[in-house]
Design a protein around this motif. Structure first.
Motif, PDB file in Angstrom:
ATOM      1  N   LEU A 137       0.827  -1.210   0.000  1.00  0.00           N
ATOM      2  CA  LEU A 137       0.000   0.000   0.000  1.00  0.00           C
ATOM      3  C   LEU A 137       0.860   1.257   0.000  1.00  0.00           C
ATOM      4  CD1 LEU A 137      -2.789  -1.113   2.503  1.00  0.00           C
ATOM      5  CD2 LEU A 137      -2.994  -0.842   0.014  1.00  0.00           C
ATOM      6  N   ALA A 138       1.940   1.251   0.767  1.00  0.00           N
ATOM      7  CA  ALA A 138       2.838   2.407   0.798  1.00  0.00           C
ATOM      8  C   ALA A 138       3.490   2.627  -0.563  1.00  0.00           C
ATOM      9  CB  ALA A 138       3.894   2.231   1.883  1.00  0.00           C
ATOM     10  N   ALA A 139       3.855   1.549  -1.251  1.00  0.00           N
ATOM     11  CA  ALA A 139       4.447   1.670  -2.586  1.00  0.00           C
ATOM     12  C   ALA A 139       3.453   2.284  -3.574  1.00  0.00           C
ATOM     13  CB  ALA A 139       4.918   0.309  -3.086  1.00  0.00           C
ATOM     14  N   LEU A 140       2.186   1.902  -3.460  1.00  0.00           N
ATOM     15  CA  LEU A 140       1.172   2.487  -4.344  1.00  0.00           C
ATOM     16  C   LEU A 140       0.927   3.961  -4.036  1.00  0.00           C
ATOM     17  CD1 LEU A 140      -1.402  -0.436  -4.520  1.00  0.00           C
ATOM     18  CD2 LEU A 140      -0.071   0.498  -6.425  1.00  0.00           C
ATOM     19  N   GLN A 141       1.121   4.364  -2.778  1.00  0.00           N
ATOM     20  CA  GLN A 141       0.912   5.750  -2.376  1.00  0.00           C
ATOM     21  C   GLN A 141       2.090   6.649  -2.733  1.00  0.00           C
ATOM     22  OE1 GLN A 141      -1.674   7.364  -0.699  1.00  0.00           O
ATOM     23  NE2 GLN A 141      -2.876   5.542  -1.091  1.00  0.00           N
ATOM     24  N   SER A 142       3.249   6.065  -2.908  1.00  0.00           N
ATOM     25  CA  SER A 142       4.469   6.845  -3.111  1.00  0.00           C
ATOM     26  C   SER A 142       4.412   7.655  -4.399  1.00  0.00           C
ATOM     27  CB  SER A 142       5.682   5.914  -3.140  1.00  0.00           C
ATOM     28  OG  SER A 142       6.850   6.660  -3.383  1.00  0.00           O
ATOM     29  N   ARG A 143       4.870   8.873  -4.300  1.00  0.00           N
ATOM     30  CA  ARG A 143       4.927   9.753  -5.472  1.00  0.00           C
ATOM     31  C   ARG A 143       6.341   9.768  -6.059  1.00  0.00           C
ATOM     32  NH1 ARG A 143      -0.141   9.902  -5.883  1.00  0.00           N
ATOM     33  NH2 ARG A 143      -1.371  11.228  -4.555  1.00  0.00           N
ATOM     34  N   THR A 144       7.270   9.106  -5.400  1.00  0.00           N
ATOM     35  CA  THR A 144       8.650   9.069  -5.873  1.00  0.00           C
ATOM     36  C   THR A 144       9.004   7.635  -6.248  1.00  0.00           C
ATOM     37  OG1 THR A 144       9.511   8.702  -3.646  1.00  0.00           O
ATOM     38  CG2 THR A 144       9.317  10.987  -4.374  1.00  0.00           C
ATOM     39  N   GLY A 145      10.035   7.489  -7.026  1.00  0.00           N
ATOM     40  CA  GLY A 145      10.476   6.153  -7.416  1.00  0.00           C
ATOM     41  C   GLY A 145       9.686   5.611  -8.585  1.00  0.00           C
ATOM     42  N   THR A 146      10.000   4.403  -8.944  1.00  0.00           N
ATOM     43  CA  THR A 146       9.356   3.734 -10.073  1.00  0.00           C
ATOM     44  C   THR A 146       7.999   3.191  -9.656  1.00  0.00           C
ATOM     45  OG1 THR A 146      11.559   3.076 -10.812  1.00  0.00           O
ATOM     46  CG2 THR A 146       9.705   1.945 -11.810  1.00  0.00           C
ATOM     47  N   PRO A 147       6.942   3.488 -10.416  1.00  0.00           N
ATOM     48  CA  PRO A 147       5.624   2.928 -10.076  1.00  0.00           C
ATOM     49  C   PRO A 147       5.681   1.399 -10.043  1.00  0.00           C
ATOM     50  CG  PRO A 147       5.402   4.631 -11.738  1.00  0.00           C
ATOM     51  CD  PRO A 147       6.873   4.365 -11.582  1.00  0.00           C
ATOM     52  N   PRO A 148       5.063   0.793  -9.035  1.00  0.00           N
ATOM     53  CA  PRO A 148       5.199  -0.650  -8.842  1.00  0.00           C
ATOM     54  C   PRO A 148       4.225  -1.484  -9.670  1.00  0.00           C
ATOM     55  CG  PRO A 148       3.852   0.242  -7.112  1.00  0.00           C
ATOM     56  CD  PRO A 148       4.297   1.412  -7.962  1.00  0.00           C
ATOM     57  N   VAL A 149       4.467  -2.788  -9.626  1.00  0.00           N
ATOM     58  CA  VAL A 149       3.531  -3.784 -10.129  1.00  0.00           C
ATOM     59  C   VAL A 149       3.031  -4.525  -8.902  1.00  0.00           C
ATOM     60  CG1 VAL A 149       3.262  -5.884 -11.488  1.00  0.00           C
ATOM     61  CG2 VAL A 149       4.732  -4.049 -12.322  1.00  0.00           C
TER      62      VAL A 149
END
Length: 189
Positions: free
Chosen positions: A108-120
């Motif tokens: 969930l934190a990865a999906l919320q992040s505005r930095t870095g590479t968008p996740p799968v």
């Protein structure tokens, strides 16, 4: 790694149609082609991708296969997360394991992040059906800490405790923190 093969998808009219239209209805793809096409969609669209499967075994297998099709994270490829499914059945009142909570919060934190590479993100229907922290609450609970930044230790410890971290003497598992004077140990989810 098969990531070099992703460029060949743009030569296929059917793939380009899917990439342009972005259909929301299920696509009739061979099971073995799904990881390749999903990796291609993520690679060419450059946005986060959520892949929903019917069963957890399929989700586990697909997450492994996607890591083979996508470039490694070290080379700028997207991280692949498996949205964990709880061990208990929906009607059972059994606490989730710390590892399950950790994997779900990390995703969930990865999906919320505005930095870095968008996740799968790969999720089974059962994992996705379980209630989780509302997006707004998660965003409000996220606190970036930067090297050289100034923090108020007392306020930071209070914030962590309010968002569910457990204060302990020695940090040995996710979701805990310890403070000894001006030294703080934390194990984020």
């Amino acid at each position: 790694m098969f990531s070099g093969l992703l460029t060949y998808l743009t030569g296929l009219p059917a793939f380009m149609e899917v990439l342009e239209r972005r259909p929301t209805e299920p696509q009739a793809l061979l099971t073995s082609a799904r990881p390749y096409v999903a990796a291609g969609l993520r690679h060419h669209a450059g946005q986060a991708l959520v892949f929903l499967t019917a069963r957890s075994e399929v989700a586990n297998q697909l997450a492994l296969e996607l890591e083979s099709w996508l470039p490694p994270v070290e080379e700028g490829g997207p991280p692949v997360y498996l949205f964990a499914e709880p061990e208990a059945l929906p009607y059972e009142r059994i606490a989730w394991s710390g590892a399950t909570r950790q994997r779900r919060l990390t995703t969930l934190a990865a999906l919320q992040s505005r930095t870095g590479t968008p996740p799968v993100v790969v999720a089974s229907a059962r994992a996705l059906a379980q209630m989780t922290l509302p997006a707004r609450e998660l965003r409000l609970a996220l606190r970036p800490i930067k090297v050289g930044g100034i923090v108020r230790l007392e306020q930071m410890a209070v914030n962590w405790a309010q968002t569910g971290y457990l204060p302990v003497e020695v940090v040995e598992e996710p979701g805990t923190f310890a403070r000894r004077g001006g030294i703080v140990d934390i194990w984020p989810p």
